[in-house]
Design an enzyme around this catalytic site. Structure first.
Site, PDB file in Angstrom:
ATOM      1  N   ARG A 123     -35.744 -81.022 -30.750  1.00  0.00           N
ATOM      2  CA  ARG A 123     -36.195 -81.412 -32.077  1.00  0.00           C
ATOM      3  C   ARG A 123     -36.621 -80.229 -32.928  1.00  0.00           C
ATOM      4  O   ARG A 123     -36.343 -80.139 -34.108  1.00  0.00           O
ATOM      5  CB  ARG A 123     -37.417 -82.296 -31.852  1.00  0.00           C
TER       6      ARG A 123
ATOM      7  N   HIS B  98     -36.083 -91.195  -4.307  1.00  0.00           N
ATOM      8  CA  HIS B  98     -35.839 -90.177  -3.278  1.00  0.00           C
ATOM      9  C   HIS B  98     -35.880 -90.735  -1.857  1.00  0.00           C
ATOM     10  O   HIS B  98     -34.978 -90.512  -1.060  1.00  0.00           O
ATOM     11  CB  HIS B  98     -36.871 -89.053  -3.379  1.00  0.00           C
TER      12      HIS B  98
ATOM     13  N   LYS C 298     -49.622 -87.569  -3.005  1.00  0.00           N
ATOM     14  CA  LYS C 298     -50.078 -86.340  -3.655  1.00  0.00           C
ATOM     15  C   LYS C 298     -51.385 -85.909  -2.993  1.00  0.00           C
ATOM     16  O   LYS C 298     -52.089 -86.728  -2.417  1.00  0.00           O
ATOM     17  CB  LYS C 298     -50.309 -86.600  -5.140  1.00  0.00           C
TER      18      LYS C 298
HETATM   19  P1  NAP Z   1     -40.763 -82.427 -21.647  1.00  0.00           P
HETATM   20  O1  NAP Z   1     -41.190 -81.110 -21.109  1.00  0.00           O
HETATM   21  O2  NAP Z   1     -41.767 -83.278 -22.310  1.00  0.00           O
HETATM   22  O3  NAP Z   1     -39.558 -82.153 -22.652  1.00  0.00           O
HETATM   23  C1  NAP Z   1     -39.057 -83.137 -23.481  1.00  0.00           C
HETATM   24  C2  NAP Z   1     -37.899 -82.583 -24.269  1.00  0.00           C
HETATM   25  O4  NAP Z   1     -37.407 -83.637 -25.091  1.00  0.00           O
HETATM   26  C3  NAP Z   1     -38.272 -81.426 -25.201  1.00  0.00           C
HETATM   27  O5  NAP Z   1     -37.239 -80.480 -25.171  1.00  0.00           O
HETATM   28  C4  NAP Z   1     -38.326 -82.106 -26.564  1.00  0.00           C
HETATM   29  O6  NAP Z   1     -37.967 -81.274 -27.621  1.00  0.00           O
HETATM   30  C5  NAP Z   1     -37.246 -83.136 -26.412  1.00  0.00           C
HETATM   31  N1  NAP Z   1     -37.420 -84.224 -27.369  1.00  0.00           N
HETATM   32  C6  NAP Z   1     -38.436 -85.105 -27.462  1.00  0.00           C
HETATM   33  N2  NAP Z   1     -38.240 -85.947 -28.495  1.00  0.00           N
HETATM   34  C7  NAP Z   1     -37.070 -85.588 -29.061  1.00  0.00           C
HETATM   35  C8  NAP Z   1     -36.328 -86.058 -30.174  1.00  0.00           C
HETATM   36  N3  NAP Z   1     -36.738 -87.095 -30.901  1.00  0.00           N
HETATM   37  N4  NAP Z   1     -35.167 -85.439 -30.473  1.00  0.00           N
HETATM   38  C9  NAP Z   1     -34.732 -84.387 -29.738  1.00  0.00           C
HETATM   39  N5  NAP Z   1     -35.390 -83.891 -28.685  1.00  0.00           N
HETATM   40  C10 NAP Z   1     -36.548 -84.485 -28.350  1.00  0.00           C
HETATM   41  O7  NAP Z   1     -40.103 -83.333 -20.509  1.00  0.00           O
HETATM   42  P2  NAP Z   1     -39.443 -82.872 -19.121  1.00  0.00           P
HETATM   43  O8  NAP Z   1     -40.512 -82.704 -18.108  1.00  0.00           O
HETATM   44  O9  NAP Z   1     -38.517 -81.741 -19.365  1.00  0.00           O
HETATM   45  O10 NAP Z   1     -38.656 -84.182 -18.681  1.00  0.00           O
HETATM   46  C11 NAP Z   1     -37.457 -84.605 -19.305  1.00  0.00           C
HETATM   47  C12 NAP Z   1     -36.888 -85.791 -18.519  1.00  0.00           C
HETATM   48  O11 NAP Z   1     -36.578 -85.409 -17.192  1.00  0.00           O
HETATM   49  C13 NAP Z   1     -37.839 -86.963 -18.391  1.00  0.00           C
HETATM   50  O12 NAP Z   1     -37.097 -88.136 -18.368  1.00  0.00           O
HETATM   51  C14 NAP Z   1     -38.476 -86.753 -17.036  1.00  0.00           C
HETATM   52  O13 NAP Z   1     -38.948 -87.934 -16.468  1.00  0.00           O
HETATM   53  C15 NAP Z   1     -37.278 -86.220 -16.256  1.00  0.00           C
HETATM   54  N6  NAP Z   1     -37.633 -85.407 -15.100  1.00  0.00           N
HETATM   55  C16 NAP Z   1     -38.333 -84.250 -15.272  1.00  0.00           C
HETATM   56  C17 NAP Z   1     -38.604 -83.471 -14.154  1.00  0.00           C
HETATM   57  C18 NAP Z   1     -39.335 -82.171 -14.308  1.00  0.00           C
HETATM   58  O14 NAP Z   1     -39.403 -81.462 -13.304  1.00  0.00           O
HETATM   59  N7  NAP Z   1     -39.862 -81.830 -15.463  1.00  0.00           N
HETATM   60  C19 NAP Z   1     -38.191 -83.876 -12.890  1.00  0.00           C
HETATM   61  C20 NAP Z   1     -37.480 -85.068 -12.762  1.00  0.00           C
HETATM   62  C21 NAP Z   1     -37.202 -85.817 -13.876  1.00  0.00           C
HETATM   63  P3  NAP Z   1     -39.058 -80.579 -28.588  1.00  0.00           P
HETATM   64  O15 NAP Z   1     -39.729 -79.579 -27.686  1.00  0.00           O
HETATM   65  O16 NAP Z   1     -38.250 -79.962 -29.648  1.00  0.00           O
HETATM   66  O17 NAP Z   1     -39.984 -81.657 -29.035  1.00  0.00           O
END
Ligand code: NAP
Length: 491
Positions: free
Chosen positions: A51, A242, A341
């Site tokens: 975004r 998992h 956890k």
């Molecule tokens: P995060 O750190 O909160 O990142 C969210 C991302 O989504 C950011 O790049 C954000 O962009 C973007 N975003 C949010 N609203 C948006 C919009 N309206 N238009 C375009 N981009 C938008 O989340 P995350 O931890 O990376 O997780 C992402 C997904 O992967 C989730 O479904 C989570 O459950 C899954 N997941 C994550 C992990 C992990 O290790 N983190 C592991 C397994 C699964 P901006 O920064 O520009 O707002």
């Protein structure tokens, strides 16, 4: 010994959520490693989408930071990093409105004949809308695929709704649902052990296996993820995906081949064979726990409720279950599952405990004959141990010893153990869906999990407390000890 690298075809990978935690911590570093090994060829491109209005240089600086943080220094040769960074670009799109999509289209249209993958590393609430825009903007080509991550729903109905919204735009064979546990080396090795050795399969059944244990333990707490985690809990976060996937790989029949549907058909049969847990036996075969203050990896840590700042939460941070697979192969073999956890260490393993010998020929001076165990360690150090009885070496008569035949992959093969995401992203590009979950698998897993969650909700009990830094509530020990067994300890 070096591993064989098979380059993949040139591709464009669009990472929605390119500035997020998953992209920075896992996806970008994984792609870097594949690039460094020569697997990413030609002018394959990685297009990050988020975004915020970043300039291209600002995004590249951010990606560079991710590499500095998540790739060891000795693996970051400046020339390689420079060449990798050249593959990256950034397009700002708020996926909830029209702006930015045409810019993305123009970029992709320059290479419309190559493999195109959309990785949705964003909250699942955005999946449907993103897919709709991808479809309406005309971004789908013959070689297009989409990748999504857990959580796929919070129950069966929401999973179906999510699958429907993606399914409106993509065909099932274009949808790659990642469970990164399936990309781990040892998990794939479980298949190699079972199906590439004549040794195990004849004894891989109730006649020879006493029970199976699957543990996924984390030493960390929820930290700042508390509000998100509180809507999920250990059952949804770990068991539904998992742990059940690991159970499937242990319990499935030999598939006809490694073809995606051959493997997934067998996993699905296991999920459908799981004996339902009912309101009548729920309290005998399930345990829920919630950590209180205690010891963490680096000293004293607060309890879950303190971190969450909500005294009323009944979310379980620990779950132990006794599951049964109701078919000929596994009748009467319990599968003990546990995850939590703030346990004493971060470790995940599958333990196959074989039945003891039917009769011991050794006199009491030799010591007892312990059962053989096959321990498949997923983390922290991936490897396989086969616990055997041998004679204690040296003079002094016949004394028996229980010792592990240890195969630590890192030591045995002297190759870097790749992160699961490296393997899985390359599989997406190759179009190989064997290690990805099919829609019916995800929904069958929810069908088994949903009633357990509702029974817990209906009985209104709070999870049992356990001190941070211990192996969960005493009831988890009782769950397995009631059956005359103990949780495996790798001593
Ligand atoms: P995060 O750190 O909160 O990142 C969210 C991302 O989504 C950011 O790049 C954000 O962009 C973007 N975003 C949010 N609203 C948006 C919009 N309206 N238009 C375009 N981009 C938008 O989340 P995350 O931890 O990376 O997780 C992402 C997904 O992967 C989730 O479904 C989570 O459950 C899954 N997941 C994550 C992990 C992990 O290790 N983190 C592991 C397994 C699964 P901006 O920064 O520009 O707002």
């Amino acid at each position: 010994m070096s591993s064989q690298i098979i380059p993949v075809a040139e591709f464009d990978l669009v990472v929605f959520g390119g500035t997020g935690d998953l992209a920075q911590r896992k996806i970008i570093p994984a792609l870097y490693h594949r690039h460094r090994d020569g697997q990413v060829v030609g002018d394959s491109r990685i297009i990050a989408v988020s975004r915020r209005p970043l300039t291209p240089d600002e995004y590249l600086a951010k990606a560079n930071e991710a590499l500095e943080e998540f790739v060891p220094k000795e693996e970051r040769e400046p020339e390689v990093v420079k060449a990798f960074i050249k593959r990256l670009s950034y397009v700002a799109v708020d996926v909830t409105d029209d702006a930015g999509w045409q810019e993305l289209k123009a970029k992709l249209d320059t290479h419309s004949d190559r493999v195109r993958a959309f990785y949705l590393a964003v909250a699942p609430s955005l999946f449907g809308q993103i897919c709709e825009y991808i479809g309406n903007t005309g971004l789908i080509t013959e070689k297009t695929r989409v990748v999504i991550e857990k959580p796929i729903g919070k129950d069966l109905n929401s999973a179906k709704a999510l699958n429907d919204s993606i399914g409106k735009v993509f065909r099932e064979e274009q949808i790659f649902r990642i469970d990164h546990y399936l990309g781990k080396e040892t998990v794939q090795n479980l298949m190699a052990l079972r199906f590439a050795n004549a040794l195990f399969e004849p004894i891989w059944n109730a006649a020879h296996i006493d029970h199976v244990q699957i543990t996924v333990a984390e030493s960390i707490g929820v930290g700042s993820r508390g509000p998100y985690y509180d809507t999920s809990g250990a059952m949804r976060d770990m068991v539904q995906n998992h742990i059940l996937q690991l159970l499937c790989l242990v319990a499935m029949e030999p598939p006809m081949s490694m073809a995606a549907d051959a493997v997934r058909d067998e996993k699905l049969k296991v999920l459908r064979s799981l004996e339902p847990i009912t309101a009548e036996n729920n309290d005998k075969v399930t345990v829920r726990g919630q950590y209180t203050s205690g010891a963490g990896p680096e000293g004293a840590v607060p309890g879950y409720l303190d971190e969450l700042e909500d005294e009323a939460s009944k979310t379980a941070t620990f779950v132990a279950l006794k599951a049964s697979v109701a078919n000929w192969r596994w009748a009467g073999v319990p599968f003990y599952l546990r995850t939590g956890k703030r346990l004493p260490q971060r470790s995940s393993e599958i333990v196959i405990a074989f039945r003891p010998v039917p009769h011991s020929i050794f006199d009491t001076g030799a010591g007892g004959v312990a059962e053989n165990r096959l321990v498949i360690r997923l983390q922290p150090d991936e490897g396989v141990k086969l616990w055997l009885m041998i004679k204690d070496p040296g003079p002094g008569g016949m004394r028996l010893r229980h010792v592990p035949l240890d195969m630590s992959f890192a030591e045995a093969f002297e190759v870097r153990s790749p992160d699961a995401y490296e393997r899985l992203i390359m599989d997406v590009i190759r179009g190989n869906a064997t290690l990805f979950m099919r829609r019916d698998e995800v929904e069958a897993a929810w069908e088994w999990v949903d009633p357990i969650l509702s029974q817990w909700e209906d009985n209104g009990d709070s999870p049992k407390k356990y001190t941070a830094g211990t192996w969960g509530p005493a009831a988890s020990v009782a769950l397995i000890e009631r059956d005359g067994r103990t949780w495996h300890e790798d001593d």
